[in-house]
Motif scaffolding. Structure first.
Motif, PDB file in Angstrom:
ATOM      1  N   SER A 138       6.644  -1.950   8.199  1.00 55.97           N
ATOM      2  CA  SER A 138       6.469  -0.863   7.124  1.00 55.97           C
ATOM      3  C   SER A 138       7.880  -0.907   6.355  1.00 55.97           C
ATOM      4  CB  SER A 138       5.954   0.503   7.577  1.00 55.97           C
ATOM      5  OG  SER A 138       6.019   1.417   6.557  1.00 55.97           O
TER       6      SER A 138
ATOM      7  N   ILE B 222       3.111  -3.366   4.440  1.00 57.52           N
ATOM      8  CA  ILE B 222       2.754  -2.968   5.728  1.00 57.52           C
ATOM      9  C   ILE B 222       2.128  -4.207   6.319  1.00 57.52           C
ATOM     10  CG2 ILE B 222       2.665  -0.462   5.343  1.00 57.52           C
ATOM     11  CD1 ILE B 222      -0.221  -0.526   5.321  1.00 57.52           C
ATOM     12  N   GLU B 223       1.767  -4.087   7.530  1.00 54.54           N
ATOM     13  CA  GLU B 223       0.848  -5.009   8.208  1.00 54.54           C
ATOM     14  C   GLU B 223      -0.816  -4.231   8.311  1.00 54.54           C
ATOM     15  OE1 GLU B 223       2.124  -7.101  12.031  1.00 54.54           O
ATOM     16  OE2 GLU B 223       4.000  -5.827  11.769  1.00 54.54           O
ATOM     17  N   PRO B 224      -1.605  -5.157   7.758  1.00 52.36           N
ATOM     18  CA  PRO B 224      -2.956  -4.558   7.650  1.00 52.36           C
ATOM     19  C   PRO B 224      -3.592  -4.306   9.083  1.00 52.36           C
ATOM     20  CG  PRO B 224      -2.922  -6.764   7.170  1.00 52.36           C
ATOM     21  CD  PRO B 224      -1.542  -6.273   7.100  1.00 52.36           C
ATOM     22  N   ASP B 225      -3.892  -3.137   9.240  1.00 53.53           N
ATOM     23  CA  ASP B 225      -4.745  -2.686  10.705  1.00 53.53           C
ATOM     24  C   ASP B 225      -3.794  -2.654  11.718  1.00 53.53           C
ATOM     25  OD1 ASP B 225      -7.315  -2.815   9.508  1.00 53.53           O
ATOM     26  OD2 ASP B 225      -7.385  -5.057   9.611  1.00 53.53           O
ATOM     27  N   ARG B 226      -2.556  -2.416  11.580  1.00 51.20           N
ATOM     28  CA  ARG B 226      -1.397  -2.479  12.499  1.00 51.20           C
ATOM     29  C   ARG B 226      -0.463  -1.063  12.263  1.00 51.20           C
ATOM     30  NH1 ARG B 226      -0.770  -6.279  16.808  1.00 51.20           N
ATOM     31  NH2 ARG B 226      -2.023  -8.188  16.454  1.00 51.20           N
ATOM     32  N   PRO B 227      -1.028  -0.086  12.855  1.00 55.88           N
ATOM     33  CA  PRO B 227      -0.479   1.145  12.664  1.00 55.88           C
ATOM     34  C   PRO B 227       1.210   1.137  12.853  1.00 55.88           C
ATOM     35  CG  PRO B 227      -2.461   1.643  13.551  1.00 55.88           C
ATOM     36  CD  PRO B 227      -2.094   0.295  13.684  1.00 55.88           C
ATOM     37  N   HIS B 228       1.443   0.400  13.929  1.00 60.09           N
ATOM     38  CA  HIS B 228       2.902   0.404  14.531  1.00 60.09           C
ATOM     39  C   HIS B 228       3.766  -0.831  13.993  1.00 60.09           C
ATOM     40  CE1 HIS B 228       1.926   4.024  16.687  1.00 60.09           C
ATOM     41  NE2 HIS B 228       0.921   3.540  17.271  1.00 60.09           N
TER      42      HIS B 228
ATOM     43  N   LYS C  22       0.831  -1.257   0.003  1.00 63.55           N
ATOM     44  CA  LYS C  22      -0.078   0.017   0.031  1.00 63.55           C
ATOM     45  C   LYS C  22       0.728   1.356  -0.046  1.00 63.55           C
ATOM     46  CE  LYS C  22      -4.115   2.036   2.320  1.00 63.55           C
ATOM     47  NZ  LYS C  22      -4.918   1.662   3.594  1.00 63.55           N
ATOM     48  N   ASN C  23       0.705   2.142  -0.825  1.00 66.67           N
ATOM     49  CA  ASN C  23       1.643   3.615  -1.144  1.00 66.67           C
ATOM     50  C   ASN C  23       2.802   2.970  -1.025  1.00 66.67           C
ATOM     51  OD1 ASN C  23      -0.983   4.841  -1.112  1.00 66.67           O
ATOM     52  ND2 ASN C  23      -1.051   4.924   1.183  1.00 66.67           N
TER      53      ASN C  23
ATOM     54  N   HIS D 244       4.688   0.975   0.110  1.00 68.32           N
ATOM     55  CA  HIS D 244       5.335   0.197   1.398  1.00 68.32           C
ATOM     56  C   HIS D 244       4.604  -1.165   1.577  1.00 68.32           C
ATOM     57  CE1 HIS D 244       6.970   4.284   2.026  1.00 68.32           C
ATOM     58  NE2 HIS D 244       7.672   3.660   3.000  1.00 68.32           N
TER      59      HIS D 244
END
Length: 226
Positions: free
Chosen positions: A85, A76-82, A71-72, A74
């Motif tokens: 990435s 990333i782990e979905p639904d994991r803001p921290h 996504k964008n 990167h």
């Protein structure tokens, strides 16, 4: 499959910006074509065999395997803001693979360890489905205007990377033996028969491997090297 070996192999491919894997993953138009091929395979009649739970790579965080989405630019782990990435760029992907932060998904593993080097793989009932799909996906993603990719497409038409090696060498095939046995006695009878024989006897000293032209070339090259 050795996950770490596959990770290092993918990292080595990504070191070369002209490698097929680099083109398929990093060039936007090529990746779009690859993603379309993946979607077509997933929606087809054999899509149930396709392992597609993550986008190209698995993440490793806190000694656990994590699903990733692209996504964008990167991973990333979905639904994991921290969560993880990682920039979807060759240097970052390669380093993350070598550091053990990323592992390639099954498609990339088979691509670098079997399909591209043209090594036959032996596996189970699901593998007979998804390895054929992996071939089809790669074929659909190749650029026929590039001579080296056109040559690869021609090679891939000969599906050497299929399930099983059929190493059992018998005058009466295993299938015919099964057909001649009474219901309920199939596997016990086969087990009794084959447990009394050595591997060499059952495979005629790996006759199918010894007589295969590609393996003969590999063997001859190994002898010359020593």
């Amino acid at each position: 499959i050795d996950d770490r070996l596959a990770a290092v192999a993918v990292a080595r491919h990504l070191e070369d910006d002209g490698s097929l894997l680099s083109k398929l993953l990093i060039e936007p138009a090529r990746r779009q074509r690859l993603e379309h091929a993946l979607q077509e395979a997933a929606s087809g009649p054999f899509g149930r065999f396709l392992p597609n739970a993550t986008d190209y790579f698995w993440g490793i965080r806190e000694q656990r395997v994590r699903k990733l989405v692209l996504k964008n630019g990167h991973l990333i782990e979905p639904d994991r803001p921290h969560g993880l990435s990682i920039p979807f760029e060759r240097p970052h992907l390669g380093q993350a693979l070598l550091d053990g932060v990323l592992l390639p998904n099954l498609f990339l593993m088979f691509l670098v360890l079997a399909i591209l080097p043209r090594v036959r793989v032996v596996g189970g009932l699901r593998q007979i489905g998804y390895v054929a799909l992996f071939h089809s996906i790669l074929l659909a993603a190749l650029d026929e205007n590039a001579p080296e990719e056109r040559d690869l497409a021609a090679e891939l038409q000969v599906r050497e990377n299929a399930w099983g090696m059929r190493v059992i060498d018998e005058k009466i095939s295993v299938r015919e033996q099964l057909a001649g046995l009474p219901e309920g006695a199939l596997f016990p009878d086969l087990l009794r028969q084959y447990r009394l024989r050595t591997f060499a006897e059952t495979t005629d000293d790996l006759k199918l491997v010894r007589e295969n032209a590609r393996w003969r070339k590999i063997g001859q090259a190994g002898i010359k090297a020593t």
